[in-house]
Design an enzyme around this catalytic site. Structure first.
Site, PDB file in Angstrom:
ATOM      1  N   ARG A   1       3.015  -6.643   2.908  1.00 17.96           N
ATOM      2  CA  ARG A   1       3.264  -7.021   4.302  1.00 17.96           C
ATOM      3  C   ARG A   1       2.037  -6.768   5.182  1.00 17.96           C
ATOM      4  NH1 ARG A   1       8.210  -3.003   4.159  1.00 17.96           N
ATOM      5  NH2 ARG A   1       8.003  -3.771   2.014  1.00 17.96           N
TER       6      ARG A   1
ATOM      7  N   LYS B   1       3.152   3.720  -8.498  1.00 17.94           N
ATOM      8  CA  LYS B   1       4.394   3.290  -9.136  1.00 17.94           C
ATOM      9  C   LYS B   1       4.631   4.069 -10.428  1.00 17.94           C
ATOM     10  CE  LYS B   1       4.024  -1.559  -7.646  1.00 17.94           C
ATOM     11  NZ  LYS B   1       5.308  -1.687  -6.928  1.00 17.94           N
TER      12      LYS B   1
END
Length: 526
Positions: free
Chosen positions: A376, A302
Protein backbone atom coordinates in the site's frame (compact mmCIF):
# COMPACT_ATOMS: atom_id res chain seq x y z
CA UNK A 1 8.36 -15.19 -23.40
CA UNK A 2 6.26 -18.33 -23.34
CA UNK A 3 3.81 -18.40 -26.23
CA UNK A 4 0.77 -20.56 -26.84
CA UNK A 5 0.80 -23.72 -28.88
CA UNK A 6 0.67 -23.38 -32.66
CA UNK A 7 -2.95 -23.46 -33.81
CA UNK A 8 -3.97 -23.47 -37.46
CA UNK A 9 -7.48 -23.27 -38.92
CA UNK A 10 -8.26 -25.27 -42.04
CA UNK A 11 -11.22 -26.50 -44.08
CA UNK A 12 -13.13 -29.56 -42.96
CA UNK A 13 -11.78 -32.77 -44.45
CA UNK A 14 -13.06 -35.73 -42.44
CA UNK A 15 -11.07 -38.13 -44.63
CA UNK A 16 -7.94 -37.04 -42.74
CA UNK A 17 -9.18 -38.39 -39.41
CA UNK A 18 -8.23 -42.02 -39.97
CA UNK A 19 -4.59 -41.43 -40.89
CA UNK A 20 -3.78 -38.62 -38.49
CA UNK A 21 -1.08 -39.49 -35.92
CA UNK A 22 -1.18 -38.03 -32.45
CA UNK A 23 -4.60 -37.06 -31.08
CA UNK A 24 -7.96 -36.59 -32.83
CA UNK A 25 -10.84 -34.72 -31.20
CA UNK A 26 -14.44 -34.43 -32.37
CA UNK A 27 -16.64 -31.59 -31.13
CA UNK A 28 -20.10 -33.16 -30.80
CA UNK A 29 -23.30 -31.19 -30.36
CA UNK A 30 -25.14 -34.36 -29.34
CA UNK A 31 -24.14 -37.67 -27.78
CA UNK A 32 -26.74 -39.40 -29.97
CA UNK A 33 -25.06 -38.48 -33.24
CA UNK A 34 -21.43 -39.05 -34.06
CA UNK A 35 -20.14 -36.40 -36.44
CA UNK A 36 -17.21 -37.08 -38.70
CA UNK A 37 -16.12 -39.90 -40.93
CA UNK A 38 -14.38 -42.46 -38.72
CA UNK A 39 -13.22 -45.96 -39.69
CA UNK A 40 -15.91 -48.46 -38.79
CA UNK A 41 -14.13 -50.04 -35.76
CA UNK A 42 -13.40 -46.64 -34.23
CA UNK A 43 -16.89 -45.41 -34.99
CA UNK A 44 -18.48 -48.43 -33.30
CA UNK A 45 -16.27 -47.99 -30.25
CA UNK A 46 -17.15 -44.31 -30.07
CA UNK A 47 -20.89 -45.05 -30.32
CA UNK A 48 -20.59 -47.59 -27.50
CA UNK A 49 -18.69 -45.09 -25.36
CA UNK A 50 -21.28 -42.38 -25.89
CA UNK A 51 -24.10 -44.83 -25.07
CA UNK A 52 -22.40 -45.93 -21.86
CA UNK A 53 -23.21 -44.61 -18.40
CA UNK A 54 -20.21 -42.29 -18.58
CA UNK A 55 -21.21 -41.07 -22.01
CA UNK A 56 -24.77 -40.34 -21.00
CA UNK A 57 -23.50 -38.46 -17.93
CA UNK A 58 -21.42 -36.03 -19.99
CA UNK A 59 -22.10 -32.39 -19.28
CA UNK A 60 -21.41 -29.56 -21.74
CA UNK A 61 -17.68 -29.06 -22.06
CA UNK A 62 -16.81 -32.55 -20.83
CA UNK A 63 -15.27 -35.32 -22.91
CA UNK A 64 -14.49 -39.04 -23.22
CA UNK A 65 -11.14 -40.31 -24.41
CA UNK A 66 -10.55 -43.60 -26.24
CA UNK A 67 -6.92 -44.70 -26.28
CA UNK A 68 -5.46 -46.13 -29.52
CA UNK A 69 -8.77 -46.33 -31.41
CA UNK A 70 -9.04 -49.31 -33.75
CA UNK A 71 -8.61 -48.52 -37.42
CA UNK A 72 -6.97 -45.14 -36.73
CA UNK A 73 -3.37 -43.99 -36.58
CA UNK A 74 -4.17 -41.72 -33.63
CA UNK A 75 -2.90 -42.29 -30.11
CA UNK A 76 -6.26 -41.14 -28.77
CA UNK A 77 -9.74 -40.21 -29.95
CA UNK A 78 -11.39 -37.54 -27.80
CA UNK A 79 -15.18 -37.09 -27.94
CA UNK A 80 -16.03 -33.58 -26.71
CA UNK A 81 -19.68 -32.92 -25.83
CA UNK A 82 -20.56 -29.31 -26.61
CA UNK A 83 -24.20 -28.62 -27.53
CA UNK A 84 -24.93 -25.57 -29.66
CA UNK A 85 -26.59 -23.94 -26.65
CA UNK A 86 -23.45 -24.25 -24.53
CA UNK A 87 -22.01 -21.19 -22.82
CA UNK A 88 -18.74 -19.47 -23.60
CA UNK A 89 -17.31 -20.79 -20.32
CA UNK A 90 -18.27 -24.37 -21.21
CA UNK A 91 -16.63 -24.04 -24.63
CA UNK A 92 -13.44 -22.69 -23.10
CA UNK A 93 -13.40 -25.53 -20.57
CA UNK A 94 -13.82 -28.00 -23.42
CA UNK A 95 -10.81 -26.50 -25.16
CA UNK A 96 -8.88 -26.44 -21.89
CA UNK A 97 -9.42 -30.18 -21.43
CA UNK A 98 -7.69 -30.69 -24.77
CA UNK A 99 -4.97 -28.16 -23.96
CA UNK A 100 -4.08 -29.91 -20.73
CA UNK A 101 -3.05 -33.07 -22.62
CA UNK A 102 -1.30 -31.75 -25.70
CA UNK A 103 2.15 -33.16 -24.97
CA UNK A 104 4.35 -33.13 -28.06
CA UNK A 105 1.79 -34.53 -30.47
CA UNK A 106 -0.11 -32.93 -33.35
CA UNK A 107 -3.77 -32.64 -32.34
CA UNK A 108 -6.48 -32.55 -35.01
CA UNK A 109 -9.84 -31.12 -33.95
CA UNK A 110 -12.99 -31.41 -36.05
CA UNK A 111 -15.17 -28.47 -35.01
CA UNK A 112 -17.09 -27.95 -38.26
CA UNK A 113 -19.53 -25.06 -38.09
CA UNK A 114 -19.75 -24.95 -34.30
CA UNK A 115 -20.47 -21.38 -33.23
CA UNK A 116 -18.12 -21.65 -30.23
CA UNK A 117 -15.08 -22.99 -32.08
CA UNK A 118 -13.16 -19.78 -31.32
CA UNK A 119 -13.74 -20.17 -27.59
CA UNK A 120 -12.61 -23.80 -27.79
CA UNK A 121 -9.38 -22.58 -29.38
CA UNK A 122 -8.86 -19.90 -26.73
CA UNK A 123 -9.47 -22.33 -23.88
CA UNK A 124 -7.03 -24.79 -25.44
CA UNK A 125 -4.37 -22.11 -25.82
CA UNK A 126 -4.75 -20.81 -22.26
CA UNK A 127 -4.70 -24.24 -20.59
CA UNK A 128 -1.81 -25.39 -22.74
CA UNK A 129 0.55 -23.02 -20.89
CA UNK A 130 3.62 -24.67 -19.40
CA UNK A 131 6.41 -22.83 -17.57
CA UNK A 132 9.21 -25.39 -17.68
CA UNK A 133 12.04 -23.12 -18.78
CA UNK A 134 14.23 -24.09 -15.81
CA UNK A 135 13.64 -27.84 -16.04
CA UNK A 136 16.73 -29.40 -17.59
CA UNK A 137 14.85 -32.63 -18.34
CA UNK A 138 11.70 -31.55 -20.20
CA UNK A 139 8.56 -33.47 -19.36
CA UNK A 140 5.96 -34.57 -21.90
CA UNK A 141 3.85 -31.58 -20.88
CA UNK A 142 6.82 -29.29 -21.29
CA UNK A 143 6.37 -29.12 -25.04
CA UNK A 144 2.89 -27.64 -24.83
CA UNK A 145 3.76 -23.94 -24.83
CA UNK A 146 6.19 -22.41 -27.26
CA UNK A 147 6.49 -19.77 -29.93
CA UNK A 148 4.10 -19.49 -32.83
CA UNK A 149 0.52 -20.44 -33.60
CA UNK A 150 -2.67 -18.70 -32.61
CA UNK A 151 -0.74 -15.67 -31.48
CA UNK A 152 0.00 -12.67 -33.70
CA UNK A 153 3.70 -12.40 -34.39
CA UNK A 154 5.73 -10.38 -31.88
CA UNK A 155 9.26 -10.35 -30.65
CA UNK A 156 9.99 -12.64 -27.71
CA UNK A 157 12.30 -11.77 -24.84
CA UNK A 158 15.98 -11.99 -25.65
CA UNK A 159 17.71 -14.87 -23.84
CA UNK A 160 19.95 -12.50 -21.88
CA UNK A 161 16.90 -10.91 -20.32
CA UNK A 162 16.34 -14.10 -18.35
CA UNK A 163 19.60 -13.62 -16.50
CA UNK A 164 18.56 -10.71 -14.31
CA UNK A 165 21.12 -8.91 -12.15
CA UNK A 166 22.65 -12.02 -10.57
CA UNK A 167 26.38 -12.56 -10.63
CA UNK A 168 27.74 -14.41 -13.65
CA UNK A 169 28.37 -17.61 -11.68
CA UNK A 170 24.74 -17.73 -10.53
CA UNK A 171 23.04 -17.03 -13.82
CA UNK A 172 20.34 -19.33 -15.06
CA UNK A 173 19.99 -20.18 -18.70
CA UNK A 174 16.85 -21.73 -20.09
CA UNK A 175 17.37 -24.78 -22.32
CA UNK A 176 16.47 -24.20 -25.93
CA UNK A 177 13.42 -26.13 -27.13
CA UNK A 178 13.91 -28.34 -30.17
CA UNK A 179 11.62 -27.74 -33.10
CA UNK A 180 10.69 -31.41 -33.20
CA UNK A 181 9.34 -31.17 -29.65
CA UNK A 182 6.72 -28.56 -30.46
CA UNK A 183 3.08 -29.47 -30.17
CA UNK A 184 0.73 -28.35 -32.92
CA UNK A 185 -3.02 -28.07 -33.24
CA UNK A 186 -5.12 -28.01 -36.39
CA UNK A 187 -8.79 -27.09 -36.17
CA UNK A 188 -10.99 -28.09 -39.08
CA UNK A 189 -13.81 -25.55 -39.32
CA UNK A 190 -16.37 -24.45 -41.89
CA UNK A 191 -14.90 -20.95 -42.33
CA UNK A 192 -11.19 -21.03 -41.45
CA UNK A 193 -10.41 -17.56 -42.74
CA UNK A 194 -13.30 -15.98 -40.89
CA UNK A 195 -12.47 -17.76 -37.66
CA UNK A 196 -8.79 -16.81 -37.95
CA UNK A 197 -9.78 -13.14 -38.16
CA UNK A 198 -12.03 -13.44 -35.13
CA UNK A 199 -9.29 -15.28 -33.28
CA UNK A 200 -6.90 -12.38 -33.77
CA UNK A 201 -8.14 -10.36 -30.80
CA UNK A 202 -8.37 -13.51 -28.67
CA UNK A 203 -4.76 -14.19 -29.65
CA UNK A 204 -3.74 -10.82 -28.24
CA UNK A 205 -5.51 -11.61 -24.97
CA UNK A 206 -3.84 -15.01 -24.73
CA UNK A 207 -0.41 -13.48 -25.26
CA UNK A 208 -1.11 -10.91 -22.58
CA UNK A 209 -2.18 -13.66 -20.16
CA UNK A 210 0.98 -15.65 -20.93
CA UNK A 211 3.16 -12.58 -20.42
CA UNK A 212 1.61 -12.05 -16.99
CA UNK A 213 1.95 -15.72 -16.04
CA UNK A 214 5.61 -15.73 -17.02
CA UNK A 215 6.31 -12.67 -14.89
CA UNK A 216 4.55 -14.10 -11.85
CA UNK A 217 6.21 -17.51 -12.22
CA UNK A 218 9.75 -16.16 -12.61
CA UNK A 219 12.10 -16.53 -9.62
CA UNK A 220 13.25 -13.35 -7.90
CA UNK A 221 16.92 -13.95 -8.72
CA UNK A 222 15.92 -13.61 -12.38
CA UNK A 223 13.04 -11.13 -12.25
CA UNK A 224 14.77 -8.33 -10.40
CA UNK A 225 13.40 -4.82 -10.57
CA UNK A 226 15.85 -4.02 -13.37
CA UNK A 227 14.99 -7.14 -15.37
CA UNK A 228 11.27 -6.42 -14.95
CA UNK A 229 11.79 -2.89 -16.26
CA UNK A 230 13.82 -4.18 -19.21
CA UNK A 231 11.03 -6.58 -20.22
CA UNK A 232 8.57 -3.72 -20.21
CA UNK A 233 10.93 -1.49 -22.18
CA UNK A 234 11.07 -4.23 -24.84
CA UNK A 235 7.36 -3.67 -25.47
CA UNK A 236 8.23 -0.44 -27.26
CA UNK A 237 8.48 -2.75 -30.29
CA UNK A 238 4.71 -3.22 -30.06
CA UNK A 239 4.04 0.51 -30.22
CA UNK A 240 3.82 1.22 -26.49
CA UNK A 241 5.43 4.36 -25.13
CA UNK A 242 7.50 3.10 -22.18
CA UNK A 243 9.64 5.10 -19.76
CA UNK A 244 11.46 4.12 -16.59
CA UNK A 245 11.77 6.45 -13.59
CA UNK A 246 14.84 5.59 -11.49
CA UNK A 247 15.55 6.37 -7.84
CA UNK A 248 16.94 9.91 -8.27
CA UNK A 249 13.85 10.95 -10.21
CA UNK A 250 11.54 9.22 -7.74
CA UNK A 251 13.24 11.07 -4.90
CA UNK A 252 12.82 14.36 -6.78
CA UNK A 253 9.10 13.59 -7.22
CA UNK A 254 8.77 12.94 -3.50
CA UNK A 255 7.94 9.22 -3.64
CA UNK A 256 9.39 8.64 -0.17
CA UNK A 257 6.91 5.91 0.78
CA UNK A 258 7.78 3.78 -2.25
CA UNK A 259 11.52 4.38 -1.84
CA UNK A 260 11.39 3.41 1.83
CA UNK A 261 10.08 -0.05 0.97
CA UNK A 262 12.99 -0.78 -1.36
CA UNK A 263 15.84 0.85 0.53
CA UNK A 264 16.93 -2.41 2.17
CA UNK A 265 17.46 -4.15 -1.19
CA UNK A 266 20.38 -4.24 -3.61
CA UNK A 267 17.83 -3.99 -6.44
CA UNK A 268 17.03 -0.35 -7.22
CA UNK A 269 13.42 0.80 -6.94
CA UNK A 270 11.77 1.91 -10.18
CA UNK A 271 8.47 3.11 -11.59
CA UNK A 272 7.67 2.11 -15.17
CA UNK A 273 5.09 4.05 -17.18
CA UNK A 274 3.52 2.39 -20.24
CA UNK A 275 1.18 4.36 -22.50
CA UNK A 276 -1.10 3.17 -25.26
CA UNK A 277 -2.61 6.07 -27.18
CA UNK A 278 -5.34 4.72 -29.42
CA UNK A 279 -8.25 6.87 -28.29
CA UNK A 280 -7.59 10.31 -29.66
CA UNK A 281 -7.90 13.16 -27.17
CA UNK A 282 -9.86 11.33 -24.47
CA UNK A 283 -8.52 11.19 -20.91
CA UNK A 284 -6.82 7.85 -20.26
CA UNK A 285 -7.82 4.97 -18.06
CA UNK A 286 -5.01 4.52 -15.52
CA UNK A 287 -3.98 1.02 -14.38
CA UNK A 288 -1.62 0.91 -11.39
CA UNK A 289 0.16 -2.28 -10.29
CA UNK A 290 2.04 -3.31 -7.17
CA UNK A 291 5.38 -4.75 -8.24
CA UNK A 292 7.15 -6.15 -5.17
CA UNK A 293 9.45 -8.61 -6.91
CA UNK A 294 10.13 -10.38 -3.62
CA UNK A 295 8.60 -9.76 -0.22
CA UNK A 296 10.36 -11.05 2.87
CA UNK A 297 8.18 -8.83 5.01
CA UNK A 298 11.23 -6.69 5.74
CA UNK A 299 12.08 -6.22 9.42
CA UNK A 300 8.61 -7.61 10.23
CA UNK A 301 9.83 -10.76 8.54
CA UNK A 302 7.41 -13.41 7.32
CA UNK A 303 7.47 -17.02 8.56
CA UNK A 304 9.79 -19.19 6.49
CA UNK A 305 7.09 -21.67 5.44
CA UNK A 306 5.70 -20.63 2.09
CA UNK A 307 7.95 -17.59 1.71
CA UNK A 308 9.19 -18.98 -1.62
CA UNK A 309 5.83 -18.00 -3.11
CA UNK A 310 6.50 -14.34 -2.39
CA UNK A 311 8.01 -14.15 -5.85
CA UNK A 312 4.37 -13.57 -6.87
CA UNK A 313 4.01 -10.32 -4.91
CA UNK A 314 4.49 -8.41 -8.15
CA UNK A 315 1.29 -9.95 -9.50
CA UNK A 316 -0.55 -6.65 -9.80
CA UNK A 317 2.25 -5.18 -11.89
CA UNK A 318 2.26 -8.37 -13.95
CA UNK A 319 -1.43 -7.98 -14.75
CA UNK A 320 -0.99 -4.34 -15.74
CA UNK A 321 1.90 -5.34 -18.03
CA UNK A 322 -0.16 -8.14 -19.61
CA UNK A 323 -3.10 -5.84 -20.25
CA UNK A 324 -0.89 -3.21 -21.86
CA UNK A 325 0.64 -5.89 -24.09
CA UNK A 326 -2.82 -7.07 -25.13
CA UNK A 327 -4.03 -3.55 -25.94
CA UNK A 328 -0.98 -2.90 -28.11
CA UNK A 329 -1.27 -6.21 -29.94
CA UNK A 330 -4.92 -5.69 -30.82
CA UNK A 331 -4.47 -1.95 -31.52
CA UNK A 332 -7.16 -0.94 -29.04
CA UNK A 333 -9.03 2.29 -29.77
CA UNK A 334 -8.53 3.62 -26.27
CA UNK A 335 -6.08 5.64 -24.24
CA UNK A 336 -4.69 3.60 -21.36
CA UNK A 337 -1.68 4.28 -19.15
CA UNK A 338 -0.17 1.49 -17.06
CA UNK A 339 2.08 2.37 -14.13
CA UNK A 340 3.94 -0.17 -11.99
CA UNK A 341 6.00 0.42 -8.88
CA UNK A 342 8.91 -2.04 -8.79
CA UNK A 343 10.63 -2.65 -5.45
CA UNK A 344 12.04 -5.46 -3.32
CA UNK A 345 11.25 -5.64 0.40
CA UNK A 346 14.32 -7.00 2.19
CA UNK A 347 15.68 -6.90 5.79
CA UNK A 348 18.98 -5.04 5.81
CA UNK A 349 20.90 -2.42 7.78
CA UNK A 350 19.29 0.20 5.53
CA UNK A 351 15.77 -1.28 5.64
CA UNK A 352 12.88 0.79 6.90
CA UNK A 353 11.62 -0.12 10.37
CA UNK A 354 8.43 -0.39 12.39
CA UNK A 355 8.01 2.99 14.04
CA UNK A 356 9.38 4.96 11.10
CA UNK A 357 7.29 7.88 9.88
CA UNK A 358 7.25 8.43 6.12
CA UNK A 359 6.03 11.33 4.04
CA UNK A 360 4.20 10.36 0.85
CA UNK A 361 4.28 12.14 -2.49
CA UNK A 362 0.86 13.55 -1.62
CA UNK A 363 2.33 15.05 1.55
CA UNK A 364 0.50 12.87 4.07
CA UNK A 365 2.57 11.25 6.81
CA UNK A 366 2.42 7.52 7.50
CA UNK A 367 3.49 5.70 10.64
CA UNK A 368 4.94 2.30 9.79
CA UNK A 369 3.65 -0.27 12.27
CA UNK A 370 4.38 -3.30 10.07
CA UNK A 371 6.97 -3.39 7.28
CA UNK A 372 5.06 -6.32 5.76
CA UNK A 373 2.23 -3.93 4.88
CA UNK A 374 4.45 -2.50 2.17
CA UNK A 375 2.36 -2.80 -0.99
CA UNK A 376 0.00 0.00 0.00
CA UNK A 377 3.00 2.30 0.49
CA UNK A 378 4.14 1.60 -3.06
CA UNK A 379 0.66 2.06 -4.50
CA UNK A 380 0.01 5.28 -2.59
CA UNK A 381 2.82 7.14 -4.31
CA UNK A 382 2.24 5.66 -7.77
CA UNK A 383 -1.49 6.33 -7.61
CA UNK A 384 -0.91 9.96 -6.64
CA UNK A 385 1.63 10.35 -9.45
CA UNK A 386 -0.80 8.80 -11.96
CA UNK A 387 -3.52 11.30 -11.04
CA UNK A 388 -1.16 14.25 -10.85
CA UNK A 389 0.40 13.62 -14.26
CA UNK A 390 -2.31 12.00 -16.38
CA UNK A 391 -5.64 13.26 -14.98
CA UNK A 392 -7.27 9.88 -15.78
CA UNK A 393 -10.95 9.36 -16.49
CA UNK A 394 -10.81 6.41 -14.08
CA UNK A 395 -8.10 4.66 -12.08
CA UNK A 396 -7.82 0.99 -11.12
CA UNK A 397 -5.06 -0.46 -8.97
CA UNK A 398 -4.27 -4.17 -8.72
CA UNK A 399 -2.22 -5.83 -6.02
CA UNK A 400 -1.57 -9.05 -4.21
CA UNK A 401 -2.20 -6.91 -1.17
CA UNK A 402 -3.56 -8.91 1.76
CA UNK A 403 -3.88 -12.42 3.09
CA UNK A 404 -7.14 -11.24 4.60
CA UNK A 405 -8.86 -11.25 1.21
CA UNK A 406 -8.07 -14.97 0.93
CA UNK A 407 -9.73 -15.55 4.30
CA UNK A 408 -12.77 -13.64 3.04
CA UNK A 409 -13.07 -14.94 -0.53
CA UNK A 410 -10.74 -17.91 -0.88
CA UNK A 411 -9.10 -18.50 -4.25
CA UNK A 412 -12.21 -18.14 -6.41
CA UNK A 413 -12.74 -14.38 -6.31
CA UNK A 414 -10.68 -11.22 -6.28
CA UNK A 415 -11.83 -8.50 -3.89
CA UNK A 416 -13.10 -5.31 -5.55
CA UNK A 417 -13.34 -2.02 -3.65
CA UNK A 418 -14.50 1.21 -5.24
CA UNK A 419 -15.67 4.75 -4.61
CA UNK A 420 -17.77 4.68 -7.79
CA UNK A 421 -20.72 2.36 -8.36
CA UNK A 422 -20.60 2.69 -12.14
CA UNK A 423 -16.92 1.73 -12.35
CA UNK A 424 -17.40 -1.13 -9.90
CA UNK A 425 -20.36 -2.47 -11.88
CA UNK A 426 -18.36 -2.26 -15.12
CA UNK A 427 -15.49 -4.25 -13.60
CA UNK A 428 -17.78 -6.92 -12.15
CA UNK A 429 -19.68 -7.23 -15.43
CA UNK A 430 -16.42 -7.63 -17.37
CA UNK A 431 -15.21 -10.26 -14.90
CA UNK A 432 -18.46 -12.24 -15.25
CA UNK A 433 -18.26 -12.05 -19.03
CA UNK A 434 -14.76 -13.53 -18.99
CA UNK A 435 -15.40 -16.09 -16.27
CA UNK A 436 -12.97 -14.52 -13.78
CA UNK A 437 -14.33 -14.41 -10.24
CA UNK A 438 -14.68 -11.01 -8.53
CA UNK A 439 -16.73 -9.79 -5.58
CA UNK A 440 -17.28 -6.28 -4.26
CA UNK A 441 -16.36 -5.59 -0.64
CA UNK A 442 -17.23 -2.48 1.36
CA UNK A 443 -15.48 0.79 2.09
CA UNK A 444 -16.61 3.33 4.66
CA UNK A 445 -15.47 5.95 7.14
CA UNK A 446 -16.16 3.61 10.05
CA UNK A 447 -12.98 1.72 9.11
CA UNK A 448 -10.79 4.83 9.30
CA UNK A 449 -10.45 4.48 13.05
CA UNK A 450 -8.50 1.26 12.57
CA UNK A 451 -5.69 3.05 10.72
CA UNK A 452 -5.61 6.15 12.93
CA UNK A 453 -2.11 6.93 14.16
CA UNK A 454 -1.10 8.65 17.39
CA UNK A 455 1.94 10.21 15.70
CA UNK A 456 1.16 10.63 12.00
CA UNK A 457 -1.76 11.19 9.63
CA UNK A 458 -2.32 7.45 9.44
CA UNK A 459 -0.64 4.12 10.08
CA UNK A 460 0.02 1.52 7.42
CA UNK A 461 -1.85 -1.37 9.02
CA UNK A 462 -5.06 -1.71 10.98
CA UNK A 463 -4.33 -5.21 12.25
CA UNK A 464 -6.17 -8.45 11.53
CA UNK A 465 -9.76 -7.22 11.75
CA UNK A 466 -11.12 -6.32 8.29
CA UNK A 467 -7.55 -6.43 6.98
CA UNK A 468 -8.36 -6.25 3.27
CA UNK A 469 -10.85 -3.42 3.89
CA UNK A 470 -8.51 -1.27 5.97
CA UNK A 471 -5.84 -1.71 3.27
CA UNK A 472 -8.31 -0.40 0.68
CA UNK A 473 -9.37 2.36 3.07
CA UNK A 474 -5.70 3.38 3.33
CA UNK A 475 -5.42 3.57 -0.47
CA UNK A 476 -8.61 5.60 -0.70
CA UNK A 477 -6.79 8.44 1.08
CA UNK A 478 -4.59 8.78 -1.99
CA UNK A 479 -7.50 9.20 -4.40
CA UNK A 480 -8.41 12.76 -5.32
CA UNK A 481 -11.94 14.00 -4.73
CA UNK A 482 -14.14 13.17 -7.71
CA UNK A 483 -11.71 10.61 -9.16
CA UNK A 484 -13.47 7.32 -10.06
CA UNK A 485 -11.28 4.59 -8.58
CA UNK A 486 -11.29 0.88 -7.88
CA UNK A 487 -8.86 -1.31 -5.97
CA UNK A 488 -8.66 -5.01 -6.84
CA UNK A 489 -6.97 -7.32 -4.33
CA UNK A 490 -5.80 -10.35 -6.31
CA UNK A 491 -3.89 -12.12 -3.53
CA UNK A 492 -6.14 -15.18 -3.69
CA UNK A 493 -6.43 -15.54 -7.46
CA UNK A 494 -2.96 -14.71 -8.79
CA UNK A 495 -1.29 -17.95 -7.66
CA UNK A 496 -3.89 -20.41 -6.31
CA UNK A 497 -2.78 -23.71 -4.77
CA UNK A 498 -4.24 -25.86 -7.56
CA UNK A 499 -4.90 -25.80 -11.29
CA UNK A 500 -7.91 -23.84 -12.49
CA UNK A 501 -10.18 -24.42 -15.48
CA UNK A 502 -7.93 -22.43 -17.82
CA UNK A 503 -4.51 -22.60 -16.16
CA UNK A 504 -2.21 -25.31 -14.83
CA UNK A 505 -0.98 -25.01 -11.27
CA UNK A 506 0.91 -21.75 -10.90
CA UNK A 507 0.21 -18.24 -12.05
CA UNK A 508 -3.22 -17.72 -13.62
CA UNK A 509 -2.87 -14.28 -15.21
CA UNK A 510 -6.18 -13.36 -13.55
CA UNK A 511 -7.33 -9.92 -14.59
CA UNK A 512 -5.88 -9.60 -18.09
CA UNK A 513 -9.10 -10.85 -19.70
CA UNK A 514 -11.31 -8.86 -17.33
CA UNK A 515 -9.52 -5.55 -17.85
CA UNK A 516 -9.23 -6.03 -21.60
CA UNK A 517 -13.00 -6.64 -21.69
CA UNK A 518 -13.53 -3.58 -19.51
CA UNK A 519 -11.57 -1.45 -21.98
CA UNK A 520 -13.51 -2.92 -24.93
CA UNK A 521 -16.90 -2.38 -23.37
CA UNK A 522 -16.47 0.91 -21.54
CA UNK A 523 -13.42 2.87 -22.68
CA UNK A 524 -12.88 2.31 -26.41
CA UNK A 525 -14.12 4.88 -28.87
CA UNK A 526 -16.36 3.63 -31.72
Amino acid sequence: MTQPVEINFTDVNADLLADHPGRVALILTSTDKLAGKLPRPAREAAIRALASKAGKALKPGQSLELAFPAGMAADALVLVFLPNASSQAEARRAGAALGAKLGRSHTLILAGAHRLAGDVALGLALRGYDFSVYQTKPSEAGATAQSGGLMPESEGQAPDALLGDAQADDRLEAPAAEVSDKARVTMMVKDPEGLAKVAGSAAAVAEGVFFTRDLVNEPANVLTTSDFADRLLAMRELGLDVEVLDEPELAKLGMRALLAVGQGSESPSKVVVMRWNGGGDQAPLALVGKGVVFDTGGISIKPGAGMEEMTMDMGGAGVVAGVMRTLALRRAKANVVGLVGLVENMPDGRAYRPGDILKSMKGDTIEVVNTDAEGRLVLADVMWYAQDRFKPSAMIDLATLTGAVIIALGHDNAGVFSNDDTLSDQILQAARAEGEGAWRLPLGPSYDGLIKSRLADMKNSGGRAAGSITAAQFLARFVRDGQPWAHIDIAGVALPPAATDLAPRGATGWGVMTLDRLVRDSFERP
